[in-house]
Design an enzyme around this catalytic site. Structure first.
Site, PDB file in Angstrom:
ATOM      1  N   ASP A 139       0.857  -1.189   0.000  1.00 25.36           N
ATOM      2  CA  ASP A 139       0.000   0.000   0.000  1.00 25.36           C
ATOM      3  C   ASP A 139       0.896   1.243   0.000  1.00 25.36           C
ATOM      4  OD1 ASP A 139      -3.049   0.925   0.814  1.00 25.36           O
ATOM      5  OD2 ASP A 139      -1.510   2.285   1.600  1.00 25.36           O
ATOM      6  N   GLU A 190      -4.830   2.210  -4.081  1.00 23.87           N
ATOM      7  CA  GLU A 190      -3.370   2.266  -4.086  1.00 23.87           C
ATOM      8  C   GLU A 190      -2.747   0.978  -3.568  1.00 23.87           C
ATOM      9  OE1 GLU A 190      -4.663   4.257  -0.172  1.00 23.87           O
ATOM     10  OE2 GLU A 190      -5.423   3.918  -2.188  1.00 23.87           O
TER      11      GLU A 190
END
Length: 485
Positions: A356, A399
């Site tokens: 992430d 993301e």
């Protein structure tokens, strides 16, 4: 239709001249006016050539030369018939008439060449199907009846040259219409003019009652001159080579119906001849049927290949993330199943990391969503250059990315994550949760453990990889063995 009044004045005045010419009795006055109308059409085409210049100007120049050739043929025919009082057929006037066909055909083929599209191969096949199919009735009704019965071979050759010239024009026109996506008013008028020329030739060749010298016989040619001249003066004359949008060809219902009707002309011709007792055109129908069969099969093969390519592209789109070009979650799930089967068979480890990008929302708010998209795509590209072919990087959502590492233990996986950290673009960092498959847990359970470890990495300060805790199994305790006595 355009703001310039020149073409309107020409069309209006020309219409009056055509009507007057058609109503005049056969003679020098009528045929002289006929020649002047043809000359005016050629002059309009030359004016368009001078106005447009370049490639478009060359097209109008060729069409103007073709029109001038036909108009000079009219003038020479008039001289022979009304001044010299000799039979104008056959004569050099026919040579001028026939010169029009190859010149105009070259112009049409040049126009078709400029209107090529991604589906030009399909367009060429469609044009070939139309040409072969339409030539058959033209042969049966026009050309074949014109063979034989002439006083000289020259007379027969010239008579047959007109329908053969029409076949050449028809082939060039069909090729243009099959390939062109740019429909301009000027182009449509040229198409109508060409059809009128071919209609007039049919009347001329089949004329047995002297109809070609009456209003019925001259109107197609006169109207063709008029429309051709108006097309040259129309403002859209400069747009004949206007680039068509580069779109993939579409096999419309109208095109399908047209091709079907043309293909059925071959058996339809034979059925009509059998029904009405006409002489059978066995060889022309047979040859045409074979050619059409081959062309239709080739057309179907190209269409099938295109459909297969489209299906393959759709499958790639369904399995790929459009922003990063990485495999998406659907592909990841399928790959996990295959990796599990291979690892169970070979006894090799599987490590999985959930990555992430740190503070991605802040990056988006600061630099904008476009910059955020560029960061995601850049990270995907940079990381993909580091991992091996055995590894798989997929976009999980937002993301978040998943790195599947078959054959790697935890230490080896941590070394790979460290290498990814170095190449992360724009000075950004990422947090990762790393889990090792225990040999029994499902893909979802493995992802949950990696996700839990990812949250731990975030809470520990980001920019790090945290190993997931071992999988916990619920084991039901068995009763102790003993003597119940």
């Amino acid at each position: 239709m355009g703001n310039s009044p020149a073409w309107r004045f020409y069309l209006l005045g020309g219409t009056v001249a055509v009507v007057v010419c058609a109503l005049l009795p056969y003679g020098l006055t009528r045929d002289g006016l006929y020649s002047l109308i043809g000359m005016s059409s050629a002059a309009a085409a030359f004016a368009a050539a001078a106005r447009c210049r370049g490639a478009v100007g060359l097209l109008w120049l060729l069409m103007g030369i073709g029109q001038l050739s036909a108009a000079l043929g009219d003038a020479l025919w008039t001289y022979y018939d009304h001044i010299a009082h000799v039979d104008p057929f056959p004569s050099p006037a026919d040579g001028l008439y026939l010169l029009q066909y190859p010149i105009v055909a070259v112009a049409l083929l040049m126009l078709a060449r400029h209107h090529r599209s991604p589906g030009d191969r399909e367009a060429r096949l469609d044009a070939a199907i139309l040409i072969v199919g339409l030539v058959l009735p033209y042969w049966v009704l026009v050309i074949a009846p014109s063979i034989g019965g002439y006083d000289s071979a020259l007379e027969e050759a010239i008579t047959l040259s007109y329908p053969l010239g029409d076949v050449l024009l028809l082939a060039a026109l069909v090729r243009l219409l099959a390939a062109s996506h740019a429909r301009t008013p000027s182009g449509r008028m040229v198409t109508v003019a060409l059809v009128l020329v071919m209609a007039g030739d049919v009347i001329f060749v089949l004329d047995e009652e002297g109809v070609s010298t009456t209003a019925v016989g001259v109107l197609p040619f006169l109207t063709s001159y008029l429309i051709w001249g108006a097309a040259a003066l129309h403002p859209s004359a400069a747009d004949l080579l206007r680039a068509a949008p580069e779109t993939a060809p579409s096999f419309t219902t109208r095109r399908l119906v047209t091709l079907t009707a043309v293909v059925l002309l071959a058996p339809g011709t034979l059925i009509a001849q059998l029904t009405f007792g006409f002489e059978l055109s066995a060889w022309p129908v047979s040859i045409t049927s074979v050619l059409l069969f081959v062309l239709v099969v080739a057309r179907m093969a190209i269409m099938l290949r295109r459909l297969q390519d489209q299906a393959r592209r759709l499958d790639e789109i369904a399995r790929t993330d459009t922003l990063t070009g990485l495999p998406n979650r659907r592909t990841l799930d399928a790959q996990l199943v295959r990796a599990y089967e291979r690892a169970a068979r070979d006894g090799t480890p599987i490590s999985l990391a959930l990555l992430d990008l740190d503070r991605f929302k802040l990056f988006n708010d600061t630099h904008g969503h476009q910059a955020g998209d560029e960061l995601l795509a850049g990270a995907a590209t940079a990381w993909s250059l580091v991992i091996t072919n055995a590894d798989m990087l997929a976009r999980y959502g937002g993301e978040e990315f998943v790195l599947l590492m078959p054959g790697r233990g935890l230490e080896d996986a941590e070394h790979l994550l460290a290498a990814l950290r170095v190449v992360t673009p724009q000075g950004q960092t990422f947090s990762a949760g790393l889990a090792l498959w225990d040999g029994r847990e499902t893909p979802l359970e493995l992802l949950r453990r990696a996700d839990t470890a990812l949250y731990a990495a975030k809470e520990a300060g980001r920019d790090r990889a945290v190993r997931a805790a071992p999988a916990v199994r619920n084991v039901t305790a068995l009763p102790a063995a003993g003597n119940n006595l």
